[in-house]
Design an enzyme around this catalytic site. Structure first.
Site, PDB file in Angstrom:
ATOM      1  N   GLN A   2      18.201 -65.489  70.724  1.00  0.00           N
ATOM      2  CA  GLN A   2      16.994 -66.265  71.018  1.00  0.00           C
ATOM      3  C   GLN A   2      15.907 -65.948  69.983  1.00  0.00           C
ATOM      4  OE1 GLN A   2      16.636 -68.734  73.402  1.00  0.00           O
ATOM      5  NE2 GLN A   2      14.659 -69.108  72.452  1.00  0.00           N
ATOM      6  N   ASP A   5      25.013 -71.928  68.076  1.00  0.00           N
ATOM      7  CA  ASP A   5      23.621 -72.368  67.977  1.00  0.00           C
ATOM      8  C   ASP A   5      23.324 -72.868  66.554  1.00  0.00           C
ATOM      9  OD1 ASP A   5      21.259 -72.807  69.342  1.00  0.00           O
ATOM     10  OD2 ASP A   5      20.378 -70.891  68.767  1.00  0.00           O
ATOM     11  N   LYS A  38      18.993 -71.850  79.863  1.00  0.00           N
ATOM     12  CA  LYS A  38      20.290 -72.046  79.205  1.00  0.00           C
ATOM     13  C   LYS A  38      21.398 -71.389  80.024  1.00  0.00           C
ATOM     14  CE  LYS A  38      18.181 -72.283  74.618  1.00  0.00           C
ATOM     15  NZ  LYS A  38      17.735 -71.529  73.436  1.00  0.00           N
TER      16      LYS A  38
END
Ligand code: NAP
Length: 285
Positions: A93, A116, A49
């Site tokens: 994450q 996200d 990413k």
């Protein structure tokens, strides 16, 4: 359905928008990626990413915390990033570790930086079909379906898997687009799974079990999206037996995966523009 090609186009557009934003404001969009511990898959995902962000002219700030980080420490770190005006998007994450209260950590992300799509507010927006940041993988899936002109209204969509980052929001988005949605999960009796799958006009596989879905369970002409990924580039769908029955299918790799990252980058650039008070339509004009 070629996710690589569409993702490339989305990233190129985002890169142009980021460059224009920088030209007008002197600010580079910035995504902070928070990584707890050293889980090999998470390390790889975050590295991938960050690389893509940098290639698109988006600053990527890595906040690496030791595996023993407590929920309170993680919350404090994320709170700091939420208050930092030079950070426009925050990615925590998953998984952060079994001892961490991930929900508490996610909810510390300022809603305007939730690129996200993991906070309850983003979830509610997805559920109601209102503007907001999408969970990146389902958001990417919807873009791919739209790109290929897949009709959703009145169609029967079956989502296998109901995780908070993937299956559940994917079903919510399909429902918001007027599909009839069936979720299958661990407690769906195995004896009934086939009959659910066989009724799917649109099938989203989000289980994490290699080649779990095979051709015999596919309705002829169905659209099949394979979001699964297991070691060795293996999806949840048995591509060879499914491809001849499906009208459209995503490959693994090259389907859903690149779309997830493209959505993350696009949403980071959008977040930066919103926080800087610049109208995106003006930027792309
Ligand atoms: P997850 O949190 O493990 O969720 C898996 C889901 O599958 C759960 O909802 C589970 O049901 C369901 N399930 C398990 N066994 C089942 C069975 N026998 N029948 C029906 N459903 C069953 O996984 P995830 O994070 O959603 O990820 C799923 C897959 O997508 C993984 O392969 C992951 O690597 C991949 N993924 C890909 C991307 C990408 O960008 N391409 C992004 C994220 C994830 P319960 O809820 O009842 O436990």
């Amino acid at each position: 359905m070629d996710g690589t090609k569409l993702a490339q186009r989305i990233i190129e557009n985002s890169a142009a928008t980021a460059a224009e934003l920088r030209r007008r404001t002197g600010v580079t969009p910035c995504l902070a990626a928070v990584l707890v511990g050293e889980d090999p898959s998470s390390v790889t995902y975050v590295r991938m990413k960050r690389r893509r962000c940098e290639a698109a002219g988006v600053e990527s700030r890595l906040v690496q915390l030791p595996a023993g980080t407590t929920t309170a420490e993680l919350v404090a770190t994320i709170r700091g990033l939420s208050l930092d005006p030079s950070v426009h998007g925050i990615l925590l994450q998953h998984p952060a570790g079994p001892h961490i209260d991930e929900r508490a950590a996610f909810e510390t992300i300022a809603p305007e930086k939730d690129v996200d799509g993991v906070t309850m507010r983003s979830f509610a927006a997805m559920g109601f079909g209102l503007p907001g940041f999408a969970s990146c993988t389902p958001g990417g899936i919807m873009r791919l379906l739209d790109e290929y002109g897949v009709e959703l209204t009145g169609k029967h969509a079956v989502v296998v898997g109901r995780s908070a980052i993937l299956g559940r929001p994917a079903g919510m988005m399909l429902l918001a687009r007027d599909a009839t949605v069936t979720y299958c999960h661990r407690y769906t009796p195995a004896s009934e799974l086939s009959s659910h799958l066989r009724r799917a006009d649109v099938l989203i596989a989000a289980v994490g079990k290699p080649r779990f879905i095979t051709g015999e369970d596919i309705k002829p002409g169905a659209v099949v999206v394979d979001a699964g990924y297991s070691a060795g580039n293996i999806g949840d769908v048995d591509f060879e037996t499914v491809k001849d029955r499906a009208s459209l299918i995503t490959p693994v790799p090259g389907g859903v995966g690149p779309m997830t990252i493209a959505t993350l980058i696009e949403q980071t650039v959008d977040a930066a523009a919103q926080q800087l008070g610049v109208d995106l339509k003006v930027l792309s004009a």
